[in-house]
Each structure stands twice: as C-alpha cells, then as structure tokens.
Design a protein around this motif. Sequence first.
Motif, PDB file in Angstrom:
ATOM      1  N   HIS A  53       0.815  -1.298   0.164  1.00  0.00           N
ATOM      2  CA  HIS A  53      -0.032   0.034   0.160  1.00  0.00           C
ATOM      3  C   HIS A  53       0.914   1.125   0.085  1.00  0.00           C
ATOM      4  O   HIS A  53       0.349   2.375  -0.410  1.00  0.00           O
ATOM      5  CB  HIS A  53      -0.865  -0.161   1.404  1.00  0.00           C
ATOM      6  CG  HIS A  53      -2.463  -0.114   0.991  1.00  0.00           C
ATOM      7  ND1 HIS A  53      -2.924  -1.280   0.801  1.00  0.00           N
ATOM      8  CD2 HIS A  53      -3.344   0.983   1.062  1.00  0.00           C
ATOM      9  CE1 HIS A  53      -4.342  -1.032   0.351  1.00  0.00           C
ATOM     10  NE2 HIS A  53      -4.426   0.358   0.559  1.00  0.00           N
ATOM     11  N   ALA A  54       2.178   1.059   0.407  1.00  0.00           N
ATOM     12  CA  ALA A  54       2.848   2.330   0.909  1.00  0.00           C
ATOM     13  C   ALA A  54       3.903   2.620  -0.373  1.00  0.00           C
ATOM     14  O   ALA A  54       4.971   3.375  -0.080  1.00  0.00           O
ATOM     15  CB  ALA A  54       3.396   2.206   2.208  1.00  0.00           C
ATOM     16  N   GLU A  72       6.880   8.236   4.584  1.00  0.00           N
ATOM     17  CA  GLU A  72       7.116   6.984   5.058  1.00  0.00           C
ATOM     18  C   GLU A  72       6.785   6.522   6.532  1.00  0.00           C
ATOM     19  O   GLU A  72       5.886   5.868   7.034  1.00  0.00           O
ATOM     20  CB  GLU A  72       8.308   6.480   4.663  1.00  0.00           C
ATOM     21  CG  GLU A  72       8.678   4.898   5.086  1.00  0.00           C
ATOM     22  CD  GLU A  72       9.833   4.308   4.610  1.00  0.00           C
ATOM     23  OE1 GLU A  72      10.867   5.168   3.934  1.00  0.00           O
ATOM     24  OE2 GLU A  72      10.356   3.328   5.016  1.00  0.00           O
ATOM     25  N   GLN A  73       7.413   7.451   7.319  1.00  0.00           N
ATOM     26  CA  GLN A  73       7.220   7.315   8.819  1.00  0.00           C
ATOM     27  C   GLN A  73       5.549   7.581   8.993  1.00  0.00           C
ATOM     28  O   GLN A  73       5.271   6.963  10.079  1.00  0.00           O
ATOM     29  CB  GLN A  73       8.035   8.197   9.536  1.00  0.00           C
ATOM     30  CG  GLN A  73       8.107   8.132  10.931  1.00  0.00           C
ATOM     31  CD  GLN A  73       8.862   6.680  11.511  1.00  0.00           C
ATOM     32  OE1 GLN A  73       9.885   6.241  10.902  1.00  0.00           O
ATOM     33  NE2 GLN A  73       8.194   5.865  12.341  1.00  0.00           N
ATOM     34  N   GLU A  74       5.045   8.691   8.488  1.00  0.00           N
ATOM     35  CA  GLU A  74       3.581   8.934   9.004  1.00  0.00           C
ATOM     36  C   GLU A  74       2.924   7.840   8.869  1.00  0.00           C
ATOM     37  O   GLU A  74       2.165   7.277   9.442  1.00  0.00           O
ATOM     38  CB  GLU A  74       3.352   9.889   7.837  1.00  0.00           C
ATOM     39  CG  GLU A  74       2.342  11.103   8.469  1.00  0.00           C
ATOM     40  CD  GLU A  74       2.198  12.056   7.357  1.00  0.00           C
ATOM     41  OE1 GLU A  74       1.023  12.086   6.726  1.00  0.00           O
ATOM     42  OE2 GLU A  74       3.036  13.022   7.311  1.00  0.00           O
ATOM     43  N   PHE A  75       3.052   7.095   7.490  1.00  0.00           N
ATOM     44  CA  PHE A  75       2.246   5.829   6.945  1.00  0.00           C
ATOM     45  C   PHE A  75       2.542   4.818   8.076  1.00  0.00           C
ATOM     46  O   PHE A  75       1.391   4.114   8.438  1.00  0.00           O
ATOM     47  CB  PHE A  75       2.711   5.307   5.676  1.00  0.00           C
ATOM     48  CG  PHE A  75       2.123   4.117   5.364  1.00  0.00           C
ATOM     49  CD1 PHE A  75       0.791   3.973   4.470  1.00  0.00           C
ATOM     50  CD2 PHE A  75       2.827   2.721   5.446  1.00  0.00           C
ATOM     51  CE1 PHE A  75       0.203   2.792   4.601  1.00  0.00           C
ATOM     52  CE2 PHE A  75       2.186   1.567   5.185  1.00  0.00           C
ATOM     53  CZ  PHE A  75       0.987   1.624   4.727  1.00  0.00           C
ATOM     54  N   ILE A  76       3.810   4.635   8.451  1.00  0.00           N
ATOM     55  CA  ILE A  76       4.025   3.433   9.587  1.00  0.00           C
ATOM     56  C   ILE A  76       3.435   3.858  10.945  1.00  0.00           C
ATOM     57  O   ILE A  76       2.836   2.804  11.307  1.00  0.00           O
ATOM     58  CB  ILE A  76       5.517   3.640   9.398  1.00  0.00           C
ATOM     59  CG1 ILE A  76       6.223   2.816   8.312  1.00  0.00           C
ATOM     60  CG2 ILE A  76       5.968   2.855  10.878  1.00  0.00           C
ATOM     61  CD1 ILE A  76       5.908   1.381   7.984  1.00  0.00           C
ATOM     62  N   ASP A  77       3.462   4.925  11.161  1.00  0.00           N
ATOM     63  CA  ASP A  77       2.934   5.385  12.628  1.00  0.00           C
ATOM     64  C   ASP A  77       1.400   5.170  12.359  1.00  0.00           C
ATOM     65  O   ASP A  77       0.633   4.757  13.468  1.00  0.00           O
ATOM     66  CB  ASP A  77       3.231   6.812  13.046  1.00  0.00           C
ATOM     67  CG  ASP A  77       4.690   7.248  13.137  1.00  0.00           C
ATOM     68  OD1 ASP A  77       5.215   6.150  13.325  1.00  0.00           O
ATOM     69  OD2 ASP A  77       4.925   8.123  13.088  1.00  0.00           O
ATOM     70  N   GLU A  78       0.825   5.106  11.226  1.00  0.00           N
ATOM     71  CA  GLU A  78      -0.760   5.028  11.230  1.00  0.00           C
ATOM     72  C   GLU A  78      -1.038   3.572  10.989  1.00  0.00           C
ATOM     73  O   GLU A  78      -2.145   3.136  11.374  1.00  0.00           O
ATOM     74  CB  GLU A  78      -1.384   5.848  10.006  1.00  0.00           C
ATOM     75  CG  GLU A  78      -1.404   7.208  10.506  1.00  0.00           C
ATOM     76  CD  GLU A  78      -1.952   8.244   9.523  1.00  0.00           C
ATOM     77  OE1 GLU A  78      -2.494   7.471   8.264  1.00  0.00           O
ATOM     78  OE2 GLU A  78      -1.681   9.369   9.378  1.00  0.00           O
ATOM     79  N   ASN A  79      -0.121   2.781  10.389  1.00  0.00           N
ATOM     80  CA  ASN A  79      -0.661   1.250   9.782  1.00  0.00           C
ATOM     81  C   ASN A  79       0.143   0.297  10.465  1.00  0.00           C
ATOM     82  O   ASN A  79      -0.379  -0.792  10.624  1.00  0.00           O
ATOM     83  CB  ASN A  79      -0.513   1.208   8.477  1.00  0.00           C
ATOM     84  CG  ASN A  79      -1.391   2.073   7.567  1.00  0.00           C
ATOM     85  OD1 ASN A  79      -2.607   1.951   7.307  1.00  0.00           O
ATOM     86  ND2 ASN A  79      -0.815   3.417   7.301  1.00  0.00           N
ATOM     87  N   TYR A  80       1.265   0.648  11.549  1.00  0.00           N
ATOM     88  CA  TYR A  80       2.222  -0.812  11.804  1.00  0.00           C
ATOM     89  C   TYR A  80       1.449  -1.275  12.704  1.00  0.00           C
ATOM     90  O   TYR A  80       1.491  -2.730  12.784  1.00  0.00           O
ATOM     91  CB  TYR A  80       3.314  -0.107  12.182  1.00  0.00           C
ATOM     92  CG  TYR A  80       4.408  -0.972  12.461  1.00  0.00           C
ATOM     93  CD1 TYR A  80       5.255  -1.579  11.305  1.00  0.00           C
ATOM     94  CD2 TYR A  80       4.818  -1.674  13.723  1.00  0.00           C
ATOM     95  CE1 TYR A  80       6.369  -2.251  11.496  1.00  0.00           C
ATOM     96  CE2 TYR A  80       6.035  -2.402  13.809  1.00  0.00           C
ATOM     97  CZ  TYR A  80       6.635  -2.864  12.780  1.00  0.00           C
ATOM     98  OH  TYR A  80       7.600  -3.798  12.651  1.00  0.00           O
ATOM     99  N   ALA A  81       0.617  -0.710  13.598  1.00  0.00           N
ATOM    100  CA  ALA A  81      -0.005  -1.285  14.482  1.00  0.00           C
ATOM    101  C   ALA A  81      -1.088  -2.495  14.335  1.00  0.00           C
ATOM    102  O   ALA A  81      -1.374  -3.443  14.919  1.00  0.00           O
ATOM    103  CB  ALA A  81      -0.856  -0.358  15.469  1.00  0.00           C
TER     104      ALA A  81
END
Lengths: 359, 359
Positions: free
Chosen positions: B224-225, B234-243
């Motif tokens: 998706h990213a 990238e970090q923004e996406f991770i912060d939102e989706n990693y969990a």
Amino acid sequence: MENNRFCVIMCGGVGSRFWPYSRKAMPKQFIDFLGTGRSLLQLTVDRLEGIVPLQNIIILTNEQYASIVRDQLPEIKPEQILLEPVLRNTAPCNAWAAWHIKALNPKAKIMVAPSDHLIIKLNDFKDSVIRAFEFLENNDAIVTLGVKPNRPETGYGYIQEGKNVDEYFSMVKTFTEKPTKEVANLFLESGEFFWNSGMFFWGVDTIINAMRTYAPEIAEIFDHANLFYGSPQEQEFIDENYASCPNISIDYAIMEKSQNVYVQKVDFGWSDLGTWGSVFDNAPKNRDGNVTPNTRVLAFESNNNVIAAQNDKLVVVSGLNGYIVADTPDALLIVPKNDEQKIKNYVNEAKTHFGDKYL
Amino acid sequence: MENNRFCVIMCGGVGSRFWPYSRKAMPKQFIDFLGTGRSLLQLTVDRLEGIVPLQNIIILTNEQYASIVRDQLPEIKPEQILLEPVLRNTAPCNAWAAWHIKALNPKAKIMVAPSDHLIIKLNDFKDSVIRAFEFLENNDAIVTLGVKPNRPETGYGYIQEGKNVDEYFSMVKTFTEKPTKEVANLFLESGEFFWNSGMFFWGVDTIINAMRTYAPEIAEIFDHANLFYGSPQEQEFIDENYASCPNISIDYAIMEKSQNVYVQKVDFGWSDLGTWGSVFDNAPKNRDGNVTPNTRVLAFESNNNVIAAQNDKLVVVSGLNGYIVADTPDALLIVPKNDEQKIKNYVNEAKTHFGDKYL
C-alpha cells in the motif's frame, strides 16, 4: 531541669569498620544505621531531652564535620559547636570543653558522651544519668557508667569495681583494655567487671583540677586562654594552639590516675554499635531474619543478612545467608558477617589500589 | 564491497534476564556486557566492516530507543534508522525493511542480524557472511546460519539440515523450538541439528514474494505504501498502519513455510548471550576466575562470580562463590549463577511491589 547540667558530645571520630557507609567525610555517628530516621548523633541529642537543657549541650567535632553537625542538629546554636582543627584524641577535647564551659557556668556539672553508641532502654538511661548528676552534687567525683555485661565481649574495655558506695555506685578499682576471650570469660564470671561505656560525669572544677594534676601540659595550654573563652578569640587561640596538645585519651590521661573515680553500674541496653554485626544484633529483624535498615529489599531464600542501601535503591538477594551487603553510590561491600573484622583490611587494600578515592 | 549488500539489524528487543543492567529503557543490546568498550549493538555494526557498506546498514528499533541508537551509532545516518511505533515481533519489521530497501535498491541482497548476540571468531564470521551473500547471487533462496552445537543447549532453537547442496549449504528440513534436555541430547548426537543463530539472508524480491505468498495480510499493508518509501510520508504511514500488522515472528510467518530455505553450517564462536551465565562463559576471566566487565573489583576468597557495576564503582566481595552481582544506580541484584533463570520471577516480584520504578 538543672541549668548547671551540661553535656559534651564527642563527635570527631573516624573509622573504617562501617565502610562503605562510613567514610572519612561521613563517619559513623552521622549515619542512620538502624533506619529510625535519626543518625546516631541525633539520637544522642534526643536522649538528653528533659535532662540537660538544649543550650547546655556542647558538640565537639572536627572542623571538617562542622556543616554536617549544623545540618543534622539545627536546634543547636553555632556557638555550641566546638571545632577541633586537628585530631588529638579525647583528653585535649575534654579539656577544651571543660575550660569553655567553666567560662559559661563555673558551677557546671558535665556529662561526657560519645555520639556513636546505641541505647535501647531510654527510661533506664535517663534514670542513670540523673543519678550520676545527683551523685556529683554531694561528691567531688569523676563518675563513669559501667554496663552490666551479658557476654564475654572482647571488643570493649572493662571497668573493675572496688569498694561499694551504695546500691548503684562503687569506687573504680581498675580500667582494662579490650581483653582476650579467656580473660573476658573470667571477667564475666567474676561479676566485678563492667563494660566501659565511655560516658563520664564530673564537676567542671573537678576535671580542671584533675587536668592540672595529671595532665599539666594540657592544662597549661587551656589556662593560657582564660581571657578568650566565649569571645571571638577562642577559636583563633584553638586554631593556633590545639595541635600542640599531646595526642592522648582521657582514660589514660585522667581516669586511670585519679583517686576519686566511681562507677555507676547500669543496664540500659547499651551497644557501642562498633560493627555491622552489632547493627544486626541490635536492629529489628524482618520475618526472614534479615536486617534491612531504611532499605528496599526483596530477599529470596536469604536469611540473617544485614542489607543496607541508600536512596530508595532496590536490593534483590537470592540464596545469600549471613552476609553484610552495604551499598553506597560509589562502593559496594559484600562480606560474610563472620569476616567483618577483615573490613579494615579490605579498606586498606582499596587505599593501596585506588588512593583516597573510596575512603 | 558490493553495493547491493544490505544488513538489517533488529534492535527493538526488550527482556528482563539481564535485570538490573537491562531495563525497559535500556535493553541488553545497548549494554557493554563484556567490558570491551562497545555495546552488543555497536559490536554488531563493527562486524560488518568490509562486508556491507555503512550506508547500507538499516537499524530497526522501537521509537523509544531512537536516541540511544543515534548516540551509540553516530556513523549511521538518521534515515538509516527505522522506528517502529509499537512492538510487532520480527515478521512486520522485516517486511518494512524489505519494502524500504527495495525502494533504495531493487537488486538488494539483505542480511538480517539480531543486535544482541556475541561472535568470537570474527574472520570465520566474515567468511560465512560473504559465502551467504554469494549463495544468493545464484539461488532464489532464503539462507539461515546454523551454528554447529557443542553442547545440548536447551535455550536455543534448532535447525535440522536436509539434503546437502555442498560442503557448507544444505536444504532446511525443520525448524524446532527450544528442546527439552533429552531432546537436545538426541539433537547433538544426531549431527543433523544446528543452533538457529537468528541470522537470515535473502534477496529483496525473494522475501517480498515470500511475504505475498505466506503472509499476505502483512504484504498488503506494505504494498500500500509503495509511493512513500524514502519520502517523509513513510514514517507517517508506518505510524498510522504498523499497529495493524499481526504480531508474528519471521520464523513462523515465512521460514517454516517457504520451500527454498537453506542452512549454511557455521562455526564462529556464537552465543546469543542470553543470560549472565553466558556472559560468565564467554567473557575473559580474572586470575581468580571472576568475570568483572568494566568493573573495579577487590575479591577476597571469592571465585567464579560475575560482578558488574558501573561508573567506577568499587565492589569489594569476600567469601562469595558462583554468584551474579549486578549493580546499577537504583538496583542491585545478588543471585547464585545456578538460579539465574529465576531473575525473571524476581523482576516480576519487584513489579508487584514497586510498579514500574525498577523495570
């Protein structure tokens, strides 16, 4: 309370048996070993309440400890703290205190007390102290307190009683140094020997006269300063002359030579708290038999230890029995209680390797 | 050096077996257990010198450790440090690393290494790593490193080798969890089982394809990213989706399911250094048999201890044998080496009594 009653608290001692808790910069008397919230010095002052007026308490200490004493005893005025510029054992400091007090009150009766001992039975202690002060009213005497021994202790000096005066008081026959185990056993069996508590009582003229007779080289120095006591010149004079006093104990200079020395036989739960082992013996024990003054400890299969740390530090011990664990920010000691007499050697070893860093 | 070679260092672990040295705020990988002057993480980076270009090293860690990683690895640029917002085990973090690296270099060959292991024989290690990278040049493979066992260790996972490829490489037959003592003995006797070192090698497409096949719910998230890797988003996406990634290990998600998994049999003095006992086994011993990493110790009649303290603290031990003594400013642990598996329980007990204060 009698306004003629004074107490001199001797507070200049150093020692390494409580390393790493006690340091050159923070000796034993300033430490709260038992976790009561009060240091041994503070407890010593507390015990005088109702017996000696606060303003008649004189603290004798080394000048390097002045700020510790002031911090720990805010109720004691600066002029009640006498600062020795150098270490000169107990005869010179008691001479200074006597001459100093005589200028304040020529009728003073003086109690001398170490600052680093433990006393459990406070009421019995107070009775004994009052009895000693009252004895001085009727006798030109030096009174010692001899503690009834409960074991053949080899770490204490002993006082042998002579002729009885009454139920409490006897003449002193001899003072003896720390005995061997065999001799200590004989002392205990005889019933004539008592632990020398290091507490003394005398009228101010009695001790000054005794000094003039038995320690004239000390008396001469302090007689020289008669115009200065209580004035700003006093400390100046001391700073210039104290070092020329002989390095000699009050026991050796006066007690063993005077003719009018008495012992009051006392029993008030006294310990000189000279070692970690005596802390263990005297402090309250946890359910698991550990003594953990002021310290957060989790002990697993661990018994009969003294565990001391500072500042909320957590100590977790497992499978440890009969040890001293003493932790400070820059040094940690772990040693079997049975080997505590070796601590001095360890401290010397530390000095050899690292200089003064950990002393 | 091959510019296609990358190394992903996994550095987000927590653990309590090294308490009180390791803490939630300072896990094992950041600590210099062996007294070499370098933490386990730093040693992990040091070992890659000459094999993987510095700019191709990617550190994966939890965001709470970002500043420790930056402090310990000033040679690693901030953009080489990937910060996980939450703990999600090793499959999601390796997925992120793979997608991230693919955007940097679609031909990347990736080594994955834990940050908290010890390796003694550096040259043999380097030979093994180069051999694994070279194997990937000719094979669409996942390569594991299997360490020749020297004892029936129950603390490690094992890899069973299958069909031989050559002197060094075999197909993997099975991965097994930590065995019982009996099973570990059988493993050792069979000669077919190797310790799972936790180090893996794969081409970036190989692992991404494996993810798409065996862990599609993870692959979908990172696919998706694709427009974001390498950009500020990238970090923004991770912060939102990693969990939302499943909490699952790379072993379970990929290794045990893939068909093209190989083991290179290696022998380079490896230890996962999982306990104080393994520090004792692996660190240099003093003449008296004590291990005292970075610590000033005076030991009297004391042998076979691990003694660790910090900041020039002096530790004096006497009559202590076979113990772990681990001291930090706010917690001290003293436990027999044989009981080290209980440390976790002690830490839980500390949590019960004192909350997070000492964790």
